[in-house]
Design an enzyme around this catalytic site. Structure first.
Site, PDB file in Angstrom:
ATOM      1  N   SER A 174       0.845  -1.195   0.000  1.00 50.71           N
ATOM      2  CA  SER A 174       0.000   0.000   0.000  1.00 50.71           C
ATOM      3  C   SER A 174       0.885   1.252   0.000  1.00 50.71           C
ATOM      4  O   SER A 174       1.788   1.351  -0.835  1.00 50.71           O
ATOM      5  CB  SER A 174      -0.950  -0.055   1.201  1.00 50.71           C
ATOM      6  OG  SER A 174      -1.983   0.866   1.043  1.00 50.71           O
ATOM      7  N   ASP A 271      -7.705  -3.686  -7.207  1.00 50.23           N
ATOM      8  CA  ASP A 271      -7.241  -3.355  -5.859  1.00 50.23           C
ATOM      9  C   ASP A 271      -8.337  -2.622  -5.078  1.00 50.23           C
ATOM     10  O   ASP A 271      -8.864  -1.596  -5.531  1.00 50.23           O
ATOM     11  CB  ASP A 271      -5.999  -2.480  -5.966  1.00 50.23           C
ATOM     12  CG  ASP A 271      -5.467  -2.085  -4.609  1.00 50.23           C
ATOM     13  OD1 ASP A 271      -4.530  -2.742  -4.142  1.00 50.23           O
ATOM     14  OD2 ASP A 271      -6.010  -1.127  -4.008  1.00 50.23           O
ATOM     15  N   HIS A 339      -6.263  -6.183  -1.272  1.00 46.90           N
ATOM     16  CA  HIS A 339      -5.349  -5.062  -1.063  1.00 46.90           C
ATOM     17  C   HIS A 339      -4.292  -5.560  -0.089  1.00 46.90           C
ATOM     18  O   HIS A 339      -4.613  -5.805   1.065  1.00 46.90           O
ATOM     19  CB  HIS A 339      -6.099  -3.849  -0.500  1.00 46.90           C
ATOM     20  CG  HIS A 339      -5.223  -2.648  -0.322  1.00 46.90           C
ATOM     21  ND1 HIS A 339      -4.622  -2.015  -1.387  1.00 46.90           N
ATOM     22  CD2 HIS A 339      -4.835  -1.975   0.784  1.00 46.90           C
ATOM     23  CE1 HIS A 339      -3.908  -0.984  -0.927  1.00 46.90           C
ATOM     24  NE2 HIS A 339      -4.014  -0.950   0.382  1.00 46.90           N
TER      25      HIS A 339
END
Ligand SMILES: *[C@@H]1O[C@H](CO)[C@@H](O)[C@H](O)[C@H]1NC(C)=O
Ligand SMILES: *[C@@H]1O[C@H](CO)[C@@H](O)[C@H](O)[C@H]1NC(C)=O
Ligand SMILES: *[C@@H]1O[C@H](CO)[C@@H](O)[C@H](O)[C@H]1NC(C)=O
Ligand SMILES: *[C@@H]1O[C@H](CO)[C@@H](O)[C@H](O)[C@H]1NC(C)=O
Ligand SMILES: *[C@@H]1O[C@H](CO)[C@@H](O)[C@H](O)[C@H]1NC(C)=O
Ligand SMILES: *[C@@H]1O[C@H](CO)[C@@H](O)[C@H](O)[C@H]1NC(C)=O
Ligand SMILES: *[C@@H]1O[C@H](CO)[C@@H](O)[C@H](O)[C@H]1NC(C)=O
Ligand SMILES: *[C@@H]1O[C@H](CO)[C@@H](O)[C@H](O)[C@H]1NC(C)=O
Length: 395
Positions: A174, A271, A339
């Site tokens: 991330s 995502d 994610h």
């Protein structure tokens, strides 16, 4: 027959990484005392920190550094709020951090990196470890010192053995995945030429894509981030010199061709963070028409699926040149609503974790890192992949 069955059983058992909560690996925090000397502070002024678990055996001289993720703050209000949480202050963080997935020390859970030195860099600057600025109006002080935090941690680790690394991998997920794109060249420069340096970006390929109303929500968000946190001067010069708006070089897609070490791009084409914040952010969906679809892809209307498919195509287009022309690169773009897939054991390497062409993410990354096989995999579009377990709810 019995023999065959028991062999199959043994293989399955080896592949089953079902660490019970009782035998989780918990690693203590190391605070970087020397960071103060270079003004490397978290948002609130606390000292930066990392967690290290030593390698052993054949991995004793190999190093994996992983940036923690956790979004960004791009204005004074949100950064001031963040400074009072575990995302902006090491004082408020858990001292003991669970090492799982790519950080696991168990060969059955993490076949290629389990015996490396593994380090988790805590995220407390709100700017993907790349800012360098400060806010001080007399009553409120905020440090935007991600770049110095990166420097202080590396300089703390070099004498602990990092400077003698034979193999090294910089990873993160991330906002931490974006940090591993942004710092890949710098990591390489800190290490001897003889060290094999590679980088892995997990769920960090944030696209410069318009939202469902054709507004550039993410571009605007990043522009404010770059300005507030003084990021521009730390972006890759080759990139900033060759683009009309240098701030755009925070987007991995523009930076990609300037990254020198071999790179692995791990991302879902759908995502979940990007879906919820770049493609269909609340600002673009005031009536909440996307809420059901966000919670459960099966509840998406056909026209919403079309929008998601177009987003996937946009991502693959941004990756085209890397996919075709990067001989040392690796790619795992699957079609699961996910994610971050390298940190959680369930998605990294377990019996029912996501796969492509019969390979888990751990195997694909290992194949690429050790040059065992070409490792570029792009999934068929949703909903064809039936290995998408243990997902969603990430945001
Ligand atoms: C490694 O994980 C396997 C599968 O979960 C487990 O059976 C084994 O006890 C673990 N080994 C260690 C050293 O924790
Ligand atoms: C973690 O480290 C701190 C500071 O060195 C120490 O006080 C604490 O006892 C350690 N905790 C564990 C569980 O090892
Ligand atoms: C400093 O900034 C904070 C946040 O914007 C604000 O609440 C505070 O009133 C400011 N203080 C001064 C002296 O301007
Ligand atoms: C590393 O490589 C660069 C460029 O090839 C060279 O200039 C430099 O001297 C090398 N450094 C060491 C320590 O070998
Ligand atoms: C970046 O620029 C430097 C000179 O400024 C050059 O030596 C280097 O090869 C460039 N790197 C890439 C990947 O273009
Ligand atoms: C790959 O590189 C070649 C030579 O630089 C270039 O002509 C071609 O367009 C590139 N392909 C893609 C898909 O970018
Ligand atoms: C997939 O991998 C498993 C174990 O690695 C193997 O037993 C199986 O035959 C493979 N299936 C295919 C279709 O290749
Ligand atoms: C290498 O990858 C190809 C394509 O995914 C696969 O068919 C082949 O079995 C792999 N070879 C090895 C040795 O894993």
């Amino acid at each position: 027959m019995e023999l065959v069955i028991s062999i199959v059983f043994v293989i399955a058992a080896l592949l089953t990484c079902a660490a019970s909560p009782g035998d989780r690996l918990l690693v203590n925090m190391t605070v970087v005392r020397s960071a103060a000397a270079i003004g490397a502070y978290c948002l609130d002024g606390s000292l930066p920190a990392y967690h290290i678990h030593r390698g052993f055996g054949a991995g004793a001289r190999n190093w994996l550094l992983q940036f923690e993720g956790g979004g960004w703050c791009n204005d004074i209000t949100t950064c001031a709020d963040r400074a009072q949480t575990r995302r902006g202050s090491t004082r408020l963080m858990n001292q003991l951090e669970t090492f799982s997935g790519i950080l696991s020390n168990n060969a059955s859970c993490n076949p290629d990196f389990y015996n490396w030195n593994r380090v988790k860099l805590r995220y407390c600057d709100g700017g993907s470890f790349v800012g360098d600025a400060m806010f001080d109006n007399g009553t409120l002080v905020l440090y935007f010192r991600g770049q110095r935090i990166w420097q202080s941690i590396i300089e703390d680790l070099l004498p602990k053995g990092l400077r003698f690394a034979k193999k090294a991998l910089l990873s993160g997920c991330s906002a931490g995945g974006m940090a591993s794109y942004l710092h890949c060249n710098s990591f390489n420069n800190y290490l001897p030429n003889a060290t094999a340096v590679k980088c892995l970006g997990d769920a960090g390929f944030f696209l410069d894509a318009p939202d469902i109303n054709m507004y550039h929500t993410q571009r605007t968000f990043f522009q404010h981030l770059v300005t507030l946190q003084g990021i521009e001067k730390n972006l890759d010069e080759n990139c900033t010199n060759s683009i009309s708006d240098p701030k755009q070089c925070i987007f991995p897609q523009y930076l990609l061709k300037y990254i020198t070490p071999p790179l692995f791009i791990l991302n879902s084409a759908y995502d979940v963070y990007q879906f919820h914040h770049i493609l269909a952010p609340p600002s673009a969906d005031s009536h909440g028409l996307w809420n059901h679809c966000k919670l459960n892809p099966k509840a998406c209307l056909p026209e919403q699926i079309q929008v998601l498919q177009a987003f996937r195509v946009e991502m693959l287009t941004a990756l085209r040149s890397f996919l075709f022309n990067s001989s040392r690169g690796g790619v795992f773009i699957n079609s699961c609503f996910a994610h971050c897939q390298s940190e959680s054991q369930d998605t990294w390497f377990a019996l029912d974790s996501p796969q492509m062409y019969n390979e888990t993410i751990a195997e694909s990354v290992g194949d690429w890192y050790f040059g065992r096989n070409v490792s570029k995999k792009v999934d068929c579009p949703y909903p064809c992949d039936d290995t998408c377990h243990n997902l969603i709810g990430a945001v």
